[in-house]
Enzyme design. Structure first.
Site, short mmCIF file in Angstrom:
data_model
loop_
_atom_site.label_atom_id
_atom_site.label_comp_id
_atom_site.label_asym_id
_atom_site.label_seq_id
_atom_site.Cartn_x
_atom_site.Cartn_y
_atom_site.Cartn_z
CD GLU A 174 13.94 0.55 8.20
OE1 GLU A 174 13.86 1.46 9.19
OE2 GLU A 174 14.40 -0.04 8.18
CE LYS B 216 -1.56 2.81 3.11
NZ LYS B 216 -1.62 4.52 2.43
CB CYS C 141 13.27 9.55 8.14
SG CYS C 141 14.15 7.90 6.77
CD GLU D 69 10.37 12.28 11.21
OE1 GLU D 69 9.09 11.66 11.44
OE2 GLU D 69 11.14 11.59 10.33
P1 NAD Z 1 2.52 7.94 7.97
O1 NAD Z 1 2.85 7.18 9.20
O2 NAD Z 1 1.97 9.09 8.13
O3 NAD Z 1 2.53 7.35 7.08
C1 NAD Z 1 2.99 6.07 6.36
C2 NAD Z 1 1.69 4.96 5.50
O4 NAD Z 1 1.35 4.79 6.61
C3 NAD Z 1 0.74 5.59 4.47
O5 NAD Z 1 0.98 4.76 3.77
C4 NAD Z 1 -0.30 5.83 5.02
O6 NAD Z 1 -1.56 5.80 4.26
C5 NAD Z 1 -0.11 4.69 6.09
N1 NAD Z 1 -0.93 5.01 7.68
C6 NAD Z 1 -1.57 5.98 7.78
N2 NAD Z 1 -2.38 5.47 8.85
C7 NAD Z 1 -2.03 4.01 8.89
C8 NAD Z 1 -3.44 3.31 9.56
N3 NAD Z 1 -3.62 3.41 10.85
N4 NAD Z 1 -2.50 1.90 9.72
C9 NAD Z 1 -2.25 1.85 8.88
N5 NAD Z 1 -1.35 2.32 7.44
C10 NAD Z 1 -1.64 3.47 7.66
O7 NAD Z 1 4.23 9.02 7.41
P2 NAD Z 1 4.28 9.52 5.76
O8 NAD Z 1 3.65 11.54 5.98
O9 NAD Z 1 3.76 9.36 4.27
O10 NAD Z 1 5.36 9.62 6.16
C11 NAD Z 1 6.98 10.00 6.46
C12 NAD Z 1 7.41 9.77 7.63
O11 NAD Z 1 8.01 8.58 7.37
C13 NAD Z 1 8.16 10.40 8.64
O12 NAD Z 1 7.81 10.26 10.14
C14 NAD Z 1 9.67 9.32 8.40
O13 NAD Z 1 10.80 10.03 8.95
C15 NAD Z 1 9.42 8.03 7.89
N6 NAD Z 1 10.34 7.72 6.82
C16 NAD Z 1 10.99 6.75 7.66
C17 NAD Z 1 11.92 6.05 6.39
C18 NAD Z 1 12.57 5.21 7.52
O14 NAD Z 1 13.40 4.13 6.54
N7 NAD Z 1 12.82 4.30 8.49
C19 NAD Z 1 12.37 6.49 5.43
C20 NAD Z 1 10.91 6.81 4.73
C21 NAD Z 1 10.12 8.16 5.96
#
Ligand code: NAD
Length: 504
Positions: free
Chosen positions: A259, A184, A293, A392
């Site tokens: 992650e 997804k 990130c 963050e």
């Molecule tokens: P997010 O957590 O809002 O969303 C990530 C994904 O989770 C999206 O596909 C979203 O639709 C889905 N999601 C949201 N609510 C959900 C739920 N209740 N159940 C299941 N899935 C759900 O993050 P974002 O805003 O898309 O991305 C930014 C974040 O990602 C930052 O915190 C960043 O640090 C992190 N990130 C981490 C890494 C890593 O390798 N550690 C890499 C890239 C981004």
């Protein structure tokens, strides 16, 4: 390809890729994919509902026996072909990624796309090199060996900041090891994940091995995490959502790979090459408009270099060219959305009450006013426990704080719930080596910040999650180890039976 009309045309059949073909969602709710540089809608689609998640999981389940039963060489061969197909479409991928994210095309062309091709080629090779302990007669009476087996259907969830690379990082190790996947993507950036899955089909990967459900987190995402036929959830995103995912996964005892967020420190000792540190801080803080990130977010600079570092970073930030992502000379694109831009601006506005905004701290006007742009921003004078230092932000914002002793610098750098990445800058071997041991993060760079490579693992410590993406370490997430023990004695009454019945 490139403008909205063509994306609408290309994905006219819908944004769900299930069993090797596109189809529409049936959730009744629609989503727009917006180019954040202009505010223009480039694609509109119906989100996946629970029916599409169920169908994708069923397709992945059906594909699993054949795919897991293929030889490593067969899987490897298809993944090599996949890498070649991706390389042949590099320009289209770079264009689509820049269109949906607003990334400068020089970044998507030189980083996102070649990184993905290389990752695919790496896992094509790694598919033939699963490792384990050697078989031996450890008990004396048996031959023991391990089988490293795929898990089944993996449900993966990805964020919007590097949609193509995140799809690749989630899908490749899983399928190289013989699993099938339902991914997804973030609902605002599904395009390159769909193209990635289509390219896999074009390369000959069987239908159902890679499926994409473009849906919202709360329904499609949660349904995927809770699905009884999904054996593992691999999630990349924020720490807050990661916690929710972990709770949901617990109900079906799913294996988890998380992650999560980061707040990487950038530690500059007083013997560092100042020019290198200044360049590194600006590049490390602004890459992908700070939506990374591992981005450098908190620079700690030892007192003798502090003033010169702040002046150098501010001066360099002011030369960074904001502009049209498709102009090859553009350095910095917009944030992913106007909402994200406003969120970043909110952090900076609140910081004005307790800190100094040295440069930036505003959205540009003129030709860029319609886009979600924000100027590179440097902040000083904030306390270690202030919001701008601890949260963050995920935008082009760097905070700089001074420190006196090496002990203090390392303590401040580690003073965070996160632990994804960190860097230390020094020409002293012993200082640098100490930093590599004592910084609590999944990656520590010395005299650089940001580079990643397919052969080495990426993953967090502490609230940045657990498990590894990339490298052969990722196979630990996507395989399970089975101990097989073969009796070699052919004796009916075994010596150890006496502990249960009878005497020697
Ligand atoms: P997010 O957590 O809002 O969303 C990530 C994904 O989770 C999206 O596909 C979203 O639709 C889905 N999601 C949201 N609510 C959900 C739920 N209740 N159940 C299941 N899935 C759900 O993050 P974002 O805003 O898309 O991305 C930014 C974040 O990602 C930052 O915190 C960043 O640090 C992190 N990130 C981490 C890494 C890593 O390798 N550690 C890499 C890239 C981004």
């Amino acid at each position: 390809m490139g403008n909205g009309f063509q994306m609408q045309d290309r994905f006219a059949d819908g944004a769900q890729y299930i069993g090797g073909r596109l189809r529409p969602g049936t959730s009744g709710r629609h989503q727009e994919v917006v180019n954040p540089a202009t505010g223009e809608t480039v694609y509109r689609y119906e989100l996946a509902g629970t029916d599409e998640v169920d169908a994708a999981v069923a397709a992945a389940r059906e594909a699993f026996p054949g795919w897991s039963g293929a030889t490593p060489a067969e899987r490897s061969d298809l993944l090599h072909r996949f890498a070649a197909v991706l390389a042949g479409q590099a320009e289209d991928f770079a264009h689509a990624e820049s269109l949906q994210c607003g990334k400068p095309v020089k970044l998507s062309t030189e980083f996102d796309v070649p990184g993905t091709v290389d990752n695919t080629a790496f896992f094509a090779g790694a598919a033939r090199h699963l490792e384990g302990k050697s078989a031996a007669e450890y008990s004396g009476d048996h031959t023991s060996y391990v089988r490293r087996e795929p898990l089944g259907v993996v449900g993966s969830i990805a964020p919007w900041n590097y949609p193509l690379q995140m799809a690749a990082w989630k899908i490749l190790p899983a399928v190289a090891a013989g699993n099938t996947v339902v991914l997804k993507p973030a609902e605002i950036t599904p395009l390159t994940s769909l193209m990635f899955a289509q390219a896999a089909t074009e390369a000959g990967l069987p239908d159902g091995v890679i499926n994409i459900v473009s849906g919202a987190g709360r329904d499609a995402g949660e349904h995927l995490v809770g699905h009884p036929d999904v054996v593992m959830t691999s999630f990349t995103g924020s720490t807050a959502v990661g916690r929710r995912v972990a709770e949901l996964a617990a109900s079906t005892v799913k294996r988890l790979h998380l992650e999560l967020g980061g707040k990487a420190p950038f530690l500059v000792f007083d013997d560092a090459d100042l020019g290198a540190a200044v360049n590194g801080a600006v590049a490390g803080a602004l890459i992908n408009t700070g939506q990374d990130c591992t981005a450098a977010t908190r620079a700690y600079v030892q007192r003798p270099l502090y003033d010169a570092f702040v002046a150098g970073v501010a001066g360099l930030m002011e030369t960074v060219r904001l502009g049209d992502p498709f102009d090859p000379s553009t350095d910095l694109g917009p944030l992913i959305s106007h909402q994200q831009r406003d969120r970043v601006a909110g952090f900076v506005e609140r910081a004005r009450a307790y800190a100094t905004v040295v440069t930036g701290g505003e959205a540009p006007g003129g030709a860029l006013a319609e886009g979600a742009y924000y100027r590179p921003t440097l902040i000083t004078g904030a306390a270690q426990d202030s919001e701008i230092v601890t949260s963050e932000i995920f935008g082009p914002v760097l905070v700089v704080l001074p420190f006196d002793t090496d002990d203090e610098g390392i303590r401040l750098a580690n003073d965070t719930p996160y632990g994804l990445a960190a860097s230390a800058w020094s020409r002293d071997l012993y200082r640098a080596n100490r930093a590599t041991r004592e910084l609590r993060a999944g990656c520590v760079w010395i005299n650089d910040h940001i580079p990643i490579i397919s052969e080495m693992p990426h993953g967090g410590y502490k609230a940045s999650g657990f498990g590894k993406d990339m490298s052969s370490y990722s196979f630990d997430e996507y395989t399970q180890v089975k101990h097989v023990m073969y009796d070699n004695t052919a004796v009916a009454a075994k010596d150890w039976h006496r502990t249960v019945f009878g005497d020697r």
